[in-house]
Enzyme design. Structure first.
Site, mmCIF file in Angstrom:
data_model
loop_
_atom_site.group_PDB
_atom_site.id
_atom_site.type_symbol
_atom_site.label_atom_id
_atom_site.label_comp_id
_atom_site.label_asym_id
_atom_site.label_seq_id
_atom_site.Cartn_x
_atom_site.Cartn_y
_atom_site.Cartn_z
ATOM 1 N N CYS A 1 6.996 -48.482 -18.072
ATOM 2 C CA CYS A 1 5.840 -47.720 -18.550
ATOM 3 C C CYS A 1 5.232 -48.420 -19.759
ATOM 4 C CB CYS A 1 6.287 -46.318 -18.942
ATOM 5 S SG CYS A 1 7.187 -45.491 -17.629
ATOM 6 N N ARG B 1 0.814 -54.162 -16.350
ATOM 7 C CA ARG B 1 2.252 -53.891 -16.206
ATOM 8 C C ARG B 1 2.540 -53.097 -14.939
ATOM 9 N NH1 ARG B 1 4.884 -53.553 -21.624
ATOM 10 N NH2 ARG B 1 6.084 -51.769 -20.976
ATOM 11 N N TRP C 1 5.218 -45.781 -14.910
ATOM 12 C CA TRP C 1 5.733 -46.439 -13.700
ATOM 13 C C TRP C 1 6.882 -45.530 -13.272
ATOM 14 C CZ3 TRP C 1 4.889 -50.183 -10.225
ATOM 15 C CH2 TRP C 1 5.953 -50.648 -9.460
ATOM 16 N N ASN D 1 9.024 -44.832 -22.517
ATOM 17 C CA ASN D 1 9.260 -45.967 -21.630
ATOM 18 C C ASN D 1 10.773 -46.175 -21.582
ATOM 19 O OD1 ASN D 1 9.093 -48.266 -20.070
ATOM 20 N ND2 ASN D 1 8.832 -49.626 -21.846
ATOM 21 N N GLY D 2 11.362 -46.142 -20.380
ATOM 22 C CA GLY D 2 12.808 -46.352 -20.265
ATOM 23 C C GLY D 2 13.416 -45.280 -19.355
ATOM 24 N N GLU E 1 16.527 -67.827 0.994
ATOM 25 C CA GLU E 1 15.626 -67.328 -0.056
ATOM 26 C C GLU E 1 15.154 -68.496 -0.926
ATOM 27 O OE1 GLU E 1 13.818 -65.043 -0.700
ATOM 28 O OE2 GLU E 1 13.431 -65.095 -2.856
ATOM 29 N N LYS F 1 11.184 -69.440 -1.561
ATOM 30 C CA LYS F 1 10.585 -69.589 -2.894
ATOM 31 C C LYS F 1 9.853 -70.919 -2.996
ATOM 32 C CE LYS F 1 10.416 -66.252 -4.386
ATOM 33 N NZ LYS F 1 10.782 -65.406 -3.305
ATOM 34 N N GLU G 1 6.642 -70.910 -0.620
ATOM 35 C CA GLU G 1 5.509 -69.993 -0.853
ATOM 36 C C GLU G 1 4.786 -70.281 -2.161
ATOM 37 O OE1 GLU G 1 6.239 -65.792 -1.305
ATOM 38 O OE2 GLU G 1 8.242 -66.144 -2.073
ATOM 39 N N HIS H 1 24.628 -80.240 15.004
ATOM 40 C CA HIS H 1 24.166 -79.808 16.340
ATOM 41 C C HIS H 1 22.694 -80.114 16.564
ATOM 42 C CE1 HIS H 1 27.987 -77.918 17.123
ATOM 43 N NE2 HIS H 1 27.943 -77.425 15.891
ATOM 44 N N LYS I 1 0.878 -59.507 -2.190
ATOM 45 C CA LYS I 1 2.102 -58.979 -2.806
ATOM 46 C C LYS I 1 2.770 -57.978 -1.875
ATOM 47 C CE LYS I 1 5.258 -58.379 -5.839
ATOM 48 N NZ LYS I 1 6.346 -59.396 -5.842
HETATM 49 C C1 AGP Z 1 8.733 -62.886 -1.240
HETATM 50 O O1 AGP Z 1 8.594 -63.720 -2.384
HETATM 51 C C2 AGP Z 1 7.402 -62.653 -0.546
HETATM 52 N N1 AGP Z 1 6.442 -62.176 -1.458
HETATM 53 C C3 AGP Z 1 7.557 -61.807 0.722
HETATM 54 O O2 AGP Z 1 8.416 -62.498 1.593
HETATM 55 C C4 AGP Z 1 8.132 -60.383 0.504
HETATM 56 O O3 AGP Z 1 9.489 -60.462 0.163
HETATM 57 C C5 AGP Z 1 7.994 -59.628 1.835
HETATM 58 O O4 AGP Z 1 6.625 -59.539 2.153
HETATM 59 C C6 AGP Z 1 8.582 -58.210 1.780
HETATM 60 O O5 AGP Z 1 7.890 -57.460 0.815
HETATM 61 P P1 AGP Z 1 8.530 -56.049 0.326
HETATM 62 O O6 AGP Z 1 9.827 -56.372 -0.333
HETATM 63 O O7 AGP Z 1 7.518 -55.486 -0.622
HETATM 64 O O8 AGP Z 1 8.720 -55.196 1.557
#
Ligand code: AGP
Length: 608
Positions: A2, A27, A75, A101-102, A481, A485, A488, A504, A603
């Site tokens: 928050c 934020r 938040w 906030n917290g 993962e 990273k 992307e 293989h 996002k």
């Molecule tokens: C991860 O860095 C990406 N932004 C993307 O793979 C993300 O994890 C995926 O779209 C799932 O999003 P969510 O966790 O909001 O469901």
């Protein structure tokens, strides 16, 4: 996370509070409100939704006259984003208003105590206990009431308080959540971060944990929680507003990488009480868990990879078979789930279309659904039967970091809780695992500190055409993962491969100088992965190995190293990803990519 602001001075407070809240919008929030002292009344305006709506109903502040006030962007953590749950909250007698906030961890017990003493509550929030406690302890002296209330609170809080008996005063109280005082000429401020202050004053005082301030237009008195005066230095802010939004970091992604120890701490700590993992209040209890014969984890992107890593902890501790499936596959795959299958969905945003569809598919087949999600009141949270929130705070960068590690933290908590409830591990193992879980925030911090030169590695990768990430077992999940990273945010093709699979077929692609990043963090398969390093080295690969400091022998077979602190293998996934996040970040920076907003990405993927 928050945002809170406060003002006392000779100007109208409401417009200043609204402007300060606008500065905190980055934020992330889902409701907002202000409280202004007008004569001996406190007037409060608060709404769910955007600050623009708050400006509209207050006529940009003109409808709330007064020169002293506090404001808040919420938040949601406890209670969905509604008008009632929005801050400020007001005491029953109308004398106090509070913004927070917290997380007040002992709010349930305090709420019960206050209700038994005749106080009534309007909201579902943890914060409301603070304002009712102030009313209960106030006997005419605001400072001693603040000290009494603070002594009753457990958890993290930055609090702003106004009291109609002290019409020119604002009070700021800090415990584990940032709080800054802005020093003006005949007017003073407080805020949860510099962004809200820097356009009014660059002279600030940083409150420390366990301190509070009584602030009037001409005085700032600071005390410790025992009431002893504390002298503080006024510091000069050198940041501009834009930099301040990122806390001085160049990108939100780097800020959020560095925030991970605190985010994981905030997620784990409230769920450990009296040396036990406690998830009952989420509705998960032993009786329910005894009816679960198998678990499906389904999600998208990084959330799916968190499931691929967390799966090993659940299987290792609970001895319950776990399958993982991409939600986009799960939803059309006629999954074999039923009332004895627990489906766990993971989502940072809580709005991912495929994940929502996977929940509906699961429920149509009678399978109970547990959601691990960061956004309170999101669609995923509303649809699931049980919800565990990752208290990571808003995540601004498109590439998730703290969202991922806090999802893993909750999967680890769930694994340990379930193993304990079902008696799958003995008490000695339980205590060992609990200690290891508690140490995760510090281990994550160490994995940042152990690699101060990681930025220099970016030059080794900035011109790569492709990068292989290899690992076995939970290291393989982390490799997926790590590869995502890198892809992307730096736009370099990267592929995660099960190290044992190389021979293989894929090893045909390994040629002179092919970059390979080998994850050697899981001690049950480390020797095997070391053999895979030797295999690819024999074909000319350039290998960066990720290993614990104690495994220095790996230096003899790798070209360069990234080090990790010693960590319980079952929980290594939340730590080994940190250097890979940083490596992707610095590589993308070296390539001048748009790190916080990578091309073609959103996002939250709210469509198929
Ligand atoms: C991860 O860095 C990406 N932004 C993307 O793979 C993300 O994890 C995926 O779209 C799932 O999003 P969510 O966790 O909001 O469901």
């Amino acid at each position: 996370m928050c945002g809170i602001v406060g003002y006392t001075g000779m100007q109208e407070a409401a417009p200043i509070l609204l402007e300060g809240l606008k500065r905190l919008e980055y934020r992330g929030y889902d409701s907002a409100g202000i409280a202004v002292i007008n004569g001996n009344e406190i007037s409060v305006r608060k709404v769910s939704g955007r600050i623009a709506k708050l400006c509209e109903i207050t006529n940009d502040g003109a409808a709330c006259p007064g020169k002293v006030g506090i404001g808040h962007t919420r938040w949601a953590t406890h209670g969905a984003p509604t008008d009632i749950n929005a801050h400020p909250h007001v005491s029953n007698d109308g004398k106090f208003a509070v913004v927070h906030n917290g997380i007040i961890e002992n709010y349930l017990a305090l709420r019960e105590e206050l209700i038994n003493k005749g106080y009534h509550f309007e909201s579902e929030t943890d914060t409301e206990v603070v304002v009712q406690l102030l009313e209960m302890y106030y006997k005419g002296d605001l400072k001693s009431a603040v000290m009494r209330v603070s002594s009753r609170l457990q958890g993290s809080y930055a609090l702003g308080v106004v009291c109609s008996d002290a019409p020119d005063e604002i009070v700021a109280i800090r415990e584990s959540s940032p709080l800054i005082i802005g020093i003006g000429a005949g007017e003073n401020y407080f805020a949860s971060d510099i962004t809200a202050l820097v356009s009014y004053t660059k002279n600030v005082i940083y409150l420390e944990d366990g301190e509070f301030a009584q602030i009037t237009p001409d005085t700032v008195m600071i005390y410790d929680l025992l009431g002893n005066p504390v002298s503080k230095k006024v510091q000069r802010v050198t940041w501009d507003v834009q930099a301040a939004e990122k806390g001085g970091y160049e990108h939100f992604m780097l800020k959020e990488i560095v925030e991970q120890p605190r985010a994981v701490e905030a997620t784990i700590r409230p769920r450990i009480r009296d040396n036990r993992v406690v998830l009952e209040e989420e509705g998960l209890n032993a009786e329910f868990l005894r009816g679960i014969k198998r678990i499906y984890i389904t999600a998208c992107g990084s959330a799916y990879y968190a499931g691929c890593v967390g799966r090993y902890a659940i299987e290792s501790l609970c001895r319950i078979p776990v399958s993982t499936e991409l939600a986009s596959e799960f939803r059309y795959g006629d999954p074999m789930v039923d009332s004895e299958t627990l489906v766990i969905v993971l989502s940072q945003s809580g709005e991912t279309a495929d994940t929502i569809a996977a929940i509906k598919e699961s429920k149509s087949k009678g399978a109970p659904v547990l959601a691990i999600v960061n956004v309170v009141g999101s669609s995923v949270a509303k649809l699931a039967d049980f919800t565990l929130y990752t208290w990571a705070g808003p995540e601004i960068a498109v590439a998730t970091t703290k969202g991922y590690t806090t999802q893993l933290a909750l999967l680890y908590l769930f694994a340990l809780y379930t193993a304990g409830e079902l008696g799958r591990i003995d008490e000695k193992t339980y205590r060992h695992m609990l200690r290891s879980l508690r140490s995760l925030p510090q281990k994550i911090q160490e994995s940042v500190d152990l690699n101060p030169l990681i930025e220099n590695y970016a030059d080794d990768y900035r011109d790569a055409r492709s990068i292989f990430f290899i690992g076995r077992n939970s290291d393989y999940g982390a490799a997926m993962e790590g590869a995502l990273k890198m892809k992307e945010i730096s736009y370099i093709h990267a592929e995660a491969y099960a190290a044992g699979e190389l021979k293989h077929g894929t090893i045909a692609l390994i040629e002179e100088h092919q970059p390979v990043i080998a994850l050697c963090c899981n001690d049950t398969v480390r020797e095997k992965t070391m053999n895979n390093i030797i295999e690819v080295k024999a074909r000319g690969a350039d290998v960066l190995a990720l290993a614990e400091k104690r495994d220095a022998d790996i230096i003899s077979i790798a070209d360069r190293m990234l080090w990790l602190p010693e960590v319980e293998p079952v929980f290594a996934g939340a730590v080994e990803i940190i250097p890979l996040q940083l490596l992707a970040y610095y590589t993308a920076k070296a390539r001048n990519c748009d790190i916080d907003k990578p091309k073609n990405l959103a996002k939250s993927v709210t469509v198929e």
